[in-house]
Design a protein around this motif. Structure first.
Motif, PDB file in Angstrom:
ATOM      1  N   GLY A  94     -28.297  -8.461  -3.938  1.00  4.02           N
ATOM      2  CA  GLY A  94     -28.751  -9.465  -2.993  1.00  4.02           C
ATOM      3  C   GLY A  94     -27.807 -10.637  -2.839  1.00  4.02           C
ATOM      4  O   GLY A  94     -28.189 -11.685  -2.322  1.00  4.02           O
ATOM      5  N   GLN A  95     -26.556 -10.483  -3.256  1.00  2.35           N
ATOM      6  CA  GLN A  95     -25.571 -11.549  -3.124  1.00  2.35           C
ATOM      7  C   GLN A  95     -24.816 -11.430  -1.798  1.00  2.35           C
ATOM      8  O   GLN A  95     -24.803 -10.382  -1.158  1.00  2.35           O
ATOM      9  N   GLN A  96     -24.188 -12.535  -1.421  1.00  2.00           N
ATOM     10  CA  GLN A  96     -23.270 -12.531  -0.294  1.00  2.00           C
ATOM     11  C   GLN A  96     -21.847 -12.406  -0.829  1.00  2.00           C
ATOM     12  O   GLN A  96     -21.554 -12.842  -1.946  1.00  2.00           O
ATOM     13  N   VAL A  97     -20.969 -11.802  -0.059  1.00  2.00           N
ATOM     14  CA  VAL A  97     -19.554 -11.767  -0.386  1.00  2.00           C
ATOM     15  C   VAL A  97     -18.861 -12.834   0.458  1.00  2.00           C
ATOM     16  O   VAL A  97     -18.846 -12.758   1.682  1.00  2.00           O
ATOM     17  N   ALA A  98     -18.334 -13.854  -0.209  1.00  2.00           N
ATOM     18  CA  ALA A  98     -17.714 -14.974   0.517  1.00  2.00           C
ATOM     19  C   ALA A  98     -16.373 -14.598   1.110  1.00  2.00           C
ATOM     20  O   ALA A  98     -15.949 -15.187   2.107  1.00  2.00           O
ATOM     21  N   GLY A  99     -15.700 -13.620   0.514  1.00  2.00           N
ATOM     22  CA  GLY A  99     -14.420 -13.219   1.068  1.00  2.00           C
ATOM     23  C   GLY A  99     -13.596 -12.429   0.072  1.00  2.00           C
ATOM     24  O   GLY A  99     -13.984 -12.221  -1.077  1.00  2.00           O
ATOM     25  N   VAL A 100     -12.433 -11.995   0.535  1.00  2.00           N
ATOM     26  CA  VAL A 100     -11.505 -11.185  -0.248  1.00  2.00           C
ATOM     27  C   VAL A 100     -10.207 -11.976  -0.417  1.00  2.00           C
ATOM     28  O   VAL A 100      -9.738 -12.632   0.518  1.00  2.00           O
ATOM     29  N   ILE A 101      -9.646 -11.920  -1.620  1.00  2.00           N
ATOM     30  CA  ILE A 101      -8.360 -12.543  -1.888  1.00  2.00           C
ATOM     31  C   ILE A 101      -7.395 -11.454  -2.328  1.00  2.00           C
ATOM     32  O   ILE A 101      -7.668 -10.714  -3.284  1.00  2.00           O
ATOM     33  N   GLU A 102      -6.294 -11.340  -1.622  1.00  2.00           N
ATOM     34  CA  GLU A 102      -5.265 -10.351  -1.956  1.00  2.00           C
ATOM     35  C   GLU A 102      -4.214 -11.027  -2.830  1.00  2.00           C
ATOM     36  O   GLU A 102      -3.626 -12.030  -2.441  1.00  2.00           O
ATOM     37  N   ASN A 103      -4.021 -10.474  -4.015  1.00  2.00           N
ATOM     38  CA  ASN A 103      -3.033 -11.012  -4.954  1.00  2.00           C
ATOM     39  C   ASN A 103      -1.859 -10.044  -5.069  1.00  2.00           C
ATOM     40  O   ASN A 103      -1.983  -8.863  -4.750  1.00  2.00           O
ATOM     41  N   MET A 104      -0.706 -10.555  -5.497  1.00  2.00           N
ATOM     42  CA  MET A 104       0.515  -9.754  -5.640  1.00  2.00           C
ATOM     43  C   MET A 104       0.976  -9.193  -4.307  1.00  2.00           C
ATOM     44  O   MET A 104       1.461  -8.054  -4.219  1.00  2.00           O
ATOM     45  N   ALA A 105       0.820  -9.990  -3.261  1.00  2.00           N
ATOM     46  CA  ALA A 105       1.252  -9.578  -1.922  1.00  2.00           C
ATOM     47  C   ALA A 105       2.781  -9.701  -1.808  1.00  2.00           C
ATOM     48  O   ALA A 105       3.469 -10.062  -2.759  1.00  2.00           O
ATOM     49  N   ALA A 106       3.288  -9.409  -0.635  1.00  2.00           N
ATOM     50  CA  ALA A 106       4.734  -9.376  -0.412  1.00  2.00           C
ATOM     51  C   ALA A 106       5.384 -10.708  -0.776  1.00  2.00           C
ATOM     52  O   ALA A 106       4.848 -11.777  -0.490  1.00  2.00           O
ATOM     53  N   MET A 107       6.553 -10.624  -1.411  1.00  2.00           N
ATOM     54  CA  MET A 107       7.318 -11.815  -1.755  1.00  2.00           C
ATOM     55  C   MET A 107       8.622 -11.825  -0.969  1.00  2.00           C
ATOM     56  O   MET A 107       9.202 -10.779  -0.682  1.00  2.00           O
ATOM     57  N   THR A 108       9.044 -13.015  -0.610  1.00  2.00           N
ATOM     58  CA  THR A 108      10.299 -13.185   0.111  1.00  2.00           C
ATOM     59  C   THR A 108      11.394 -13.549  -0.869  1.00  2.00           C
ATOM     60  O   THR A 108      11.300 -14.559  -1.580  1.00  2.00           O
ATOM     61  N   LEU A 109      12.447 -12.719  -0.932  1.00  2.00           N
ATOM     62  CA  LEU A 109      13.557 -12.939  -1.844  1.00  2.00           C
ATOM     63  C   LEU A 109      14.487 -14.023  -1.295  1.00  2.00           C
ATOM     64  O   LEU A 109      14.422 -14.374  -0.105  1.00  2.00           O
ATOM     65  N   PRO A 110      15.348 -14.582  -2.147  1.00  2.00           N
ATOM     66  CA  PRO A 110      16.238 -15.664  -1.702  1.00  2.00           C
ATOM     67  C   PRO A 110      17.089 -15.317  -0.484  1.00  2.00           C
ATOM     68  O   PRO A 110      17.418 -16.191   0.310  1.00  2.00           O
ATOM     69  N   PHE A 125       3.800  -3.754  -4.095  1.00  2.00           N
ATOM     70  CA  PHE A 125       2.544  -3.017  -4.242  1.00  2.00           C
ATOM     71  C   PHE A 125       2.002  -2.533  -2.897  1.00  2.00           C
ATOM     72  O   PHE A 125       0.803  -2.310  -2.752  1.00  2.00           O
ATOM     73  N   GLY A 126       2.873  -2.369  -1.924  1.00  2.00           N
ATOM     74  CA  GLY A 126       2.422  -1.926  -0.615  1.00  2.00           C
ATOM     75  C   GLY A 126       1.877  -3.081   0.206  1.00  2.00           C
ATOM     76  O   GLY A 126       2.168  -4.245  -0.064  1.00  2.00           O
ATOM     77  N   SER A 127       1.088  -2.761   1.202  1.00  2.00           N
ATOM     78  CA  SER A 127       0.541  -3.800   2.074  1.00  2.00           C
ATOM     79  C   SER A 127      -0.789  -3.352   2.658  1.00  2.00           C
ATOM     80  O   SER A 127      -1.108  -2.161   2.700  1.00  2.00           O
ATOM     81  N   GLY A 128      -1.584  -4.338   3.068  1.00  2.00           N
ATOM     82  CA  GLY A 128      -2.804  -4.048   3.810  1.00  2.00           C
ATOM     83  C   GLY A 128      -4.055  -3.849   2.990  1.00  2.00           C
ATOM     84  O   GLY A 128      -5.152  -3.712   3.551  1.00  2.00           O
ATOM     85  N   GLY A 129      -3.943  -3.850   1.653  1.00  2.00           N
ATOM     86  CA  GLY A 129      -5.124  -3.575   0.832  1.00  2.00           C
ATOM     87  C   GLY A 129      -6.220  -4.618   0.973  1.00  2.00           C
ATOM     88  O   GLY A 129      -7.400  -4.289   1.030  1.00  2.00           O
TER      89      GLY A 129
END
Length: 397
Positions: free
Chosen positions: A293-309, A317-321
């Motif tokens: 009976g809970q609500q889901v406030a949202g999804v947080i994606e961690n370890m997403a794409a990083m921009t190199l120097p 870890f791919g994308s879109g999960g």
């Protein structure tokens, strides 16, 4: 102080300097309770020393030196040095004060009873039952290793840095890590059966790790896990919180179900990585809300794409999960579940966590720090309906 529970006497103040010192001490907060020491019966006395009168009819002359008597809640209080420093700092620059000495004593059983009565008067045993004005976020993941605890610790400190009153329950009993992520080794203080949580990085926090040796495993089953979480919710003095975050263990086991029962207004935050395999498991954790009976406030994606120097984008870890989980939960739960943000891979996030200084405080302008602060900002201002809530308003003539 009187022996009547919940009531305190003001120390006898006979000079202008003593009265001025009392006002100054009103700015000193107990480090755990976060209320002025003058309200908590902790100031036993304020005494200005006087010169001996040469005339029998003289009242003596104040020397400007103050002796401040402070009552600690328990013997061996771990924060006695902090309280001493705060009292001394509050009296610095006080006109007419030539020096101050802080003398510590310990509350009697009757005085502790008065303190407990003051703190708990009018509060339900479980202050997070339906009708609570505190917003409760239970942070969940389908599997371990996605950085759920790191995200939770950073959201808590970012919200506290905004000026909110924030509590954090480390409910991952078997895999507790919150104390280390917040850089604290402090132990809770017990006032009879009431537990005062330590404050770390501006957040009131409780964890089973604060009661055990650091390397001791916790071999508990369902009933003991439920009781531990129940104590964290009902026996800990949280005060007036704006937000309570709960770091749940991975999966949909006993603690997740107990959290839904003990915190009926809690909303789920689902943490996943961009990897599709992780997203499928994370979605199951969110779909538990349909049964609890809970609500889901949202999804947080961690370890997403990083921009190199050099500008190259690395999707380790791919994308879109994260979006996949949000879309699946929106469809299965029959209410919109947003993707709140994507936290990029960032060496600073890992290094700051290992150092006990959350990246949102240590490196707020880093890639991960910026995104985590943005997510915290969105959670802080989410609209909330007040229908059915009992507001603490007292009518006046």
């Amino acid at each position: 102080m009187t022996d009547t529970p919940g009531t305190f006497d003001t120390p006898e103040l006979t000079t202008d300097l003593e009265r001025a010192a009392w006002v100054r001490l009103g700015s000193v907060l107990d480090p755990e309770i976060r209320r002025p020491v003058t309200e908590l019966g902790m100031v036993a006395s304020i005494t200005e020393s006087t010169e001996s009168p040469t005339d029998a009819t003289s009242t003596g002359t104040g020397t400007g030196h103050l002796t401040i008597g402070i009552r600690l809640t328990i013997a061996g209080c771990p924060l006695r040095d902090t309280i001493t420093q705060d009292v001394e700092r509050a009296l610095e620059g006080l006109d007419g004060c030539t020096g101050a000495e802080v003398v510590m004593a310990v509350m009697t059983a009757e005085q502790r009873a008065s303190l407990k009565e003051l703190l708990t008067a009018g509060r339900p045993k479980n202050q997070f039952e339906k009708g609570s004005l505190a917003r409760v976020y239970a942070v969940a993941s389908g599997k371990g290793g996605v950085g759920k605890s790191t995200v939770t610790a950073n959201l808590a400190t970012a919200l506290a840095d905004r000026g909110l009153s924030v509590g954090l329950v480390d409910a991952d009993i078997h895999g507790f890590s919150i104390p280390g992520l917040l850089g604290t080794t402090a132990k809770p203080t017990r006032v009879d059966e009431m537990i005062l949580p330590p404050v770390a990085q501006g957040v009131k926090v409780i964890s089973i790790g604060m009661f055990l040796d650091a390397d001791r495993p916790v071999a508990w089953r369902g009933p003991m896990l439920h009781r531990a979480l129940e104590q964290f919710v009902t026996d800990v003095y949280w005060g007036d919180l704006d937000v309570l975050l709960v770091d749940l263990p991975p999966g949909t086991g006993d603690i997740a179900i107990s959290a839904a029962q003990l915190l009926p207004t809690s909303e789920l935050l689902i943490v996943t990585t961009p990897q599709q395999a992780a997203a499928q498991v994370a979605a199951r954790a969110g779909e538990l809300a349909e049964q609890t009976g809970q609500q889901v406030a949202g999804v947080i994606e961690n370890m997403a794409a990083m921009t190199l120097p050099d500008g190259t984008v690395l999707d380790l870890f791919g994308s879109g999960g994260g979006q996949t989980v949000a879309d699946r939960l929106t469809g299965s739960l029959d209410h919109p579940v947003p993707l709140l943000g994507s936290v990029p891979l960032d060496p600073l996030l890992r290094a700051d966590g290992d150092g006990g200084t959350p990246v949102v405080l240590e490196h707020p302008d880093s890639a991960a720090g910026t995104e985590l602060r943005r997510i915290a900002d969105s959670l802080a201002v989410r609209p909330r309906g007040l229908s059915g809530l009992k507001l603490p308003v007292t009518p006046r003539d």
